[in-house]
Design a protein around this motif. Sequence first.
Motif, PDB file in Angstrom:
ATOM      1  N   ARG A 103       0.684  -8.587  -1.255  1.00 19.70           N
ATOM      2  CA  ARG A 103       1.234  -7.277  -1.613  1.00 19.70           C
ATOM      3  C   ARG A 103       0.651  -6.790  -2.941  1.00 19.70           C
ATOM      4  O   ARG A 103       0.485  -5.580  -3.143  1.00 19.70           O
ATOM      5  N   LEU A 124       1.742   4.015  -3.167  1.00 20.87           N
ATOM      6  CA  LEU A 124       1.398   5.438  -3.137  1.00 20.87           C
ATOM      7  C   LEU A 124       2.628   6.306  -3.360  1.00 20.87           C
ATOM      8  O   LEU A 124       2.573   7.319  -4.070  1.00 20.87           O
ATOM      9  N   MET A 161      -7.652   3.722  -3.889  1.00 19.84           N
ATOM     10  CA  MET A 161      -7.640   4.988  -3.156  1.00 19.84           C
ATOM     11  C   MET A 161      -7.375   6.156  -4.094  1.00 19.84           C
ATOM     12  O   MET A 161      -8.045   7.199  -4.022  1.00 19.84           O
ATOM     13  N   GLN A 175      -5.312  -2.005  -3.887  1.00 15.97           N
ATOM     14  CA  GLN A 175      -6.140  -1.213  -2.978  1.00 15.97           C
ATOM     15  C   GLN A 175      -5.634   0.228  -2.909  1.00 15.97           C
ATOM     16  O   GLN A 175      -6.428   1.161  -2.774  1.00 15.97           O
ATOM     17  N   ALA A 176      -4.317   0.426  -3.027  1.00 17.23           N
ATOM     18  CA  ALA A 176      -3.768   1.784  -3.102  1.00 17.23           C
ATOM     19  C   ALA A 176      -4.257   2.465  -4.374  1.00 17.23           C
ATOM     20  O   ALA A 176      -4.615   3.660  -4.370  1.00 17.23           O
ATOM     21  N   ARG A 191       0.815  -1.217   0.000  1.00 13.81           N
ATOM     22  CA  ARG A 191       0.000   0.000   0.000  1.00 13.81           C
ATOM     23  C   ARG A 191       0.849   1.268   0.000  1.00 13.81           C
ATOM     24  O   ARG A 191       0.747   2.102  -0.907  1.00 13.81           O
ATOM     25  N   ASP A 192       1.681   1.449   1.014  1.00 16.14           N
ATOM     26  CA  ASP A 192       2.459   2.687   1.125  1.00 16.14           C
ATOM     27  C   ASP A 192       3.479   2.807   0.011  1.00 16.14           C
ATOM     28  O   ASP A 192       3.718   3.899  -0.520  1.00 16.14           O
ATOM     29  N   GLU A 212      -2.606  -5.312  -1.888  1.00 10.09           N
ATOM     30  CA  GLU A 212      -2.390  -4.021  -1.220  1.00 10.09           C
ATOM     31  C   GLU A 212      -2.084  -2.922  -2.233  1.00 10.09           C
ATOM     32  O   GLU A 212      -2.552  -1.781  -2.093  1.00 10.09           O
ATOM     33  N   ALA A 213      -1.309  -3.266  -3.256  1.00 12.92           N
ATOM     34  CA  ALA A 213      -0.999  -2.278  -4.287  1.00 12.92           C
ATOM     35  C   ALA A 213      -2.261  -1.874  -5.048  1.00 12.92           C
ATOM     36  O   ALA A 213      -2.468  -0.697  -5.354  1.00 12.92           O
ATOM     37  N   SER A 254     -11.009  -6.822  -3.296  1.00 14.38           N
ATOM     38  CA  SER A 254     -11.059  -5.439  -3.773  1.00 14.38           C
ATOM     39  C   SER A 254     -12.487  -5.109  -4.160  1.00 14.38           C
ATOM     40  O   SER A 254     -13.355  -5.996  -4.218  1.00 14.38           O
TER      41      SER A 254
END
Length: 300
Positions: free
Chosen positions: A119, A89, A129, A125-126, A85-86, A122-123, A156
């Motif tokens: 991961r 971004l 966002m 989901q980023a 995620r982080d 998570e990517a 997702s």
Amino acid sequence: MVDGVEGITLNNGVVMPAVGLGVYRSAPEETVDAIVHALRAGYRLIDTATVYGNEREVGEAIAGSGLPRSDVFVTTKLWISDFGRDEALRAFDISMEKLGLDVLDLYLLHFPVPSSFDRTVEAYQAAEMLLGEGRVRAIGVSNFRAGHLERLAAESSVVPAVNQVELHPFFSQREMRETHARLGIATQSWSPIGGVLVYDANDPDTATRLLDYPVITGMATRLGRTPAQVVLRWHLQHGLSPIPKSVNPERIAGNIAVFDFALSDDDMAALDGLDRGARGGPDPNEFDLAFFEQKLAAQT
């Protein structure tokens, strides 16, 4: 139509030009001129990626084109080393700085990583966002197989607008296209005229060259077209979005001159019949950073 170029309406209503210029393997020093030629020839979609190393040049060419920003559809892709995620971004911000853009038209995850799919999720989901914040107009994936799409859907909320996959008459991905149609995902074709069969071959000198294949060259001669135009027209008549790569001005112009003729049903069937069911590029089920680094080492 998008400025005279046929468009594909994505599942969120965004219209994407049907044909684009890909800049994979375009050296930074060649990229600006290639895009300048492409935009002059009528292209309105430019496809790049973090790992291509030419996002800055893509931004420079678009900024200097004189075209309104809204007239050019820009795609870039998140590389697998930035999944999470982080990390995603942060990587997006870096890409946007290089591109010089405030809003990106399409953001794709470049490959699934089955060995660490959490991961990958998570990517994505980023990316969801970023879509919700209006920083991207559409999000999607690249090189995902049907099982990857199913796993992603379970974790997702946004159906990918696009899945960009290797696709050409020797590897036509019929089942994958059917999956996309069922899910409402647009199919975008990378290596649409079979370049991967040469540059990823064990021996490029003896590799099969799609555009030299007699069925295609014979059809091109009969129609008064180039072999590349015949193959790209095949993509369009299947509802696909091809993104051919070239830095040659004549080929760039020729590759988009495909909206003023049509292939017959017999022509389409003949091209469909070339399918061998074997990809030229890497299998997404096996792809991760270690695999990628091995490929790089083998090429140097």
